[in-house]
Design an enzyme around this catalytic site. Structure first.
Site, short mmCIF file in Angstrom:
data_model
loop_
_atom_site.label_atom_id
_atom_site.label_comp_id
_atom_site.label_asym_id
_atom_site.label_seq_id
_atom_site.Cartn_x
_atom_site.Cartn_y
_atom_site.Cartn_z
N ASP A 1 0.86 -1.18 0.00
CA ASP A 1 0.00 0.00 0.00
C ASP A 1 0.89 1.23 0.00
O ASP A 1 1.91 1.26 0.70
CB ASP A 1 -0.93 0.04 1.21
CG ASP A 1 -1.97 1.13 1.07
OD1 ASP A 1 -3.01 0.86 0.41
OD2 ASP A 1 -1.76 2.24 1.58
N SER A 2 0.51 2.23 -0.78
CA SER A 2 1.32 3.44 -0.87
C SER A 2 0.48 4.68 -0.60
O SER A 2 -0.69 4.76 -1.00
CB SER A 2 1.94 3.57 -2.27
OG SER A 2 2.80 2.49 -2.55
#
EC number: 3.6.1.9
Length: 210
Positions: free
Chosen positions: A74-75
Site C-alpha cells: 500500500d502506498s
C-alpha cells in the site's frame, strides 16, 4: 512455492514481471477506510504497513494454493505539511494536489507485507515500509488539466506515476524507484530473506528488460 501479488496494480505486476517473477494476481477486496478507522491515531508509516498487512492477510486466507508467498502493498504520499494522501479519486482533487505539489518534494511511503502459506496454512509473516523522496516538477495549468483528463492520476497513490503520463512532470526520485512504482524489490527481497526464503528461488522466467 507460488508468488502471489495481493494487488490489481498494473505497475506492480509489470515491475515483478520485468524482475523475473510472473505472479498469480489476487485482489484482496479489503475495505481500506474500515482498516484505517480501526487504528488509533496511526503514524503514516504504521498506516501504510497496516493496510498492506490487511490485504495480504485477506488473500492468504482465501488462497487455494497450498504453498505460496503472498505479498501485499500500500502506498500513500506524505506531503511537506504533514498531510498524508492516497488516491485522489476525482479530477478536482487530482488537479488541486498537483497545484499544491508543483515544485516541491514529498515522501512516498510504501508498506509491504509478506505472508508465507505452507500446506494451506499461514506459516509466517513479515512487514515493513519504505520511504522515497519524490521531487515534483512545475507543470503549467494546461499541462495539469491535460494530465488529469487522461484519468491516470485519479487512481494512483499521490496522484502521479513514474511509468505513465505522470513521468513527464516528476523531476527526480531520491531512494528506491521501484518503491515509487508500487513495490520495492530490495525491501521485498529483504523481507523474504528474513523469513528464510530467497527471491532467486521464486524466479520463474528470465528478466524481460529490453
Amino acid at each position: 512455492m507460488r508468488f502471489v501479488l495481493a494487488s490489481a496494480s498494473p505497475a506492480r505486476l509489470s515491475v515483478l514481471r520485468s524482475a523475473g517473477v510472473d505472479p498469480l494476481v489476487k485482489v484482496s477486496g479489503v475495505d481500506e477506510d474500515a482498516v484505517t478507522a480501526s487504528l488509533t491515531d496511526p503514524a503514516p508509516a504504521e498506516l501504510v504497513t497496516a493496510l498492506a498487512q490487511a490485504k495480504a492477510e485477506a488473500v492468504a486466507r482465501e488462497l487455494e494454493e497450498p504453498d505460496a508467498v503472498v505479498v501485499g502493498c500500500d502506498s500513500m504520499l506524505l506531503k511537506a505539511d504533514g498531510e498524508i494522501v492516497g488516491k485522489p479519486g476525482t479530477p478536482e482533487v487530482a488537479a488541486k494536489r498537483w497545484t499544491q505539489n508543483a515544485g516541491t518534494s514529498a515522501e512516498l511511503l510504501t508498506g509491504h507485507a509478506i505472508i508465507v502459506v505452507r500446506g494451506g496454512e499461514i506459516a509466517d509473516r513479515a512487514a515493513d515500509h519504505l520511504s522515497t523522496t519524490v521531487r515534483f516538477g512545475s507543470p503549467s495549468e494546461a499541462e495539469v488539466d491535460a494530465y488529469v483528463a487522461t484519468g491516470e492520476p485519479l487512481h494512483v497513490a499521490g496522484g502521479f506515476t513514474l511509468e505513465g503520463f505522470g513521468g513527464w512532470f516528476v523531476e527526480g526520485v531520491d531512494g528506491d524507484p521501484s518503491s515509487v512504482l508500487g513495490i520495492s524489490l530490495p525491501l521485498t527481497r529483504k523481507l523474504l530473506s528474513n523469513l528464510g526464503l530467497s527471491i532467486t528461488d521464486l524466479w520463474n522466467r528470465p528478466s524481460t528488460t529490453s
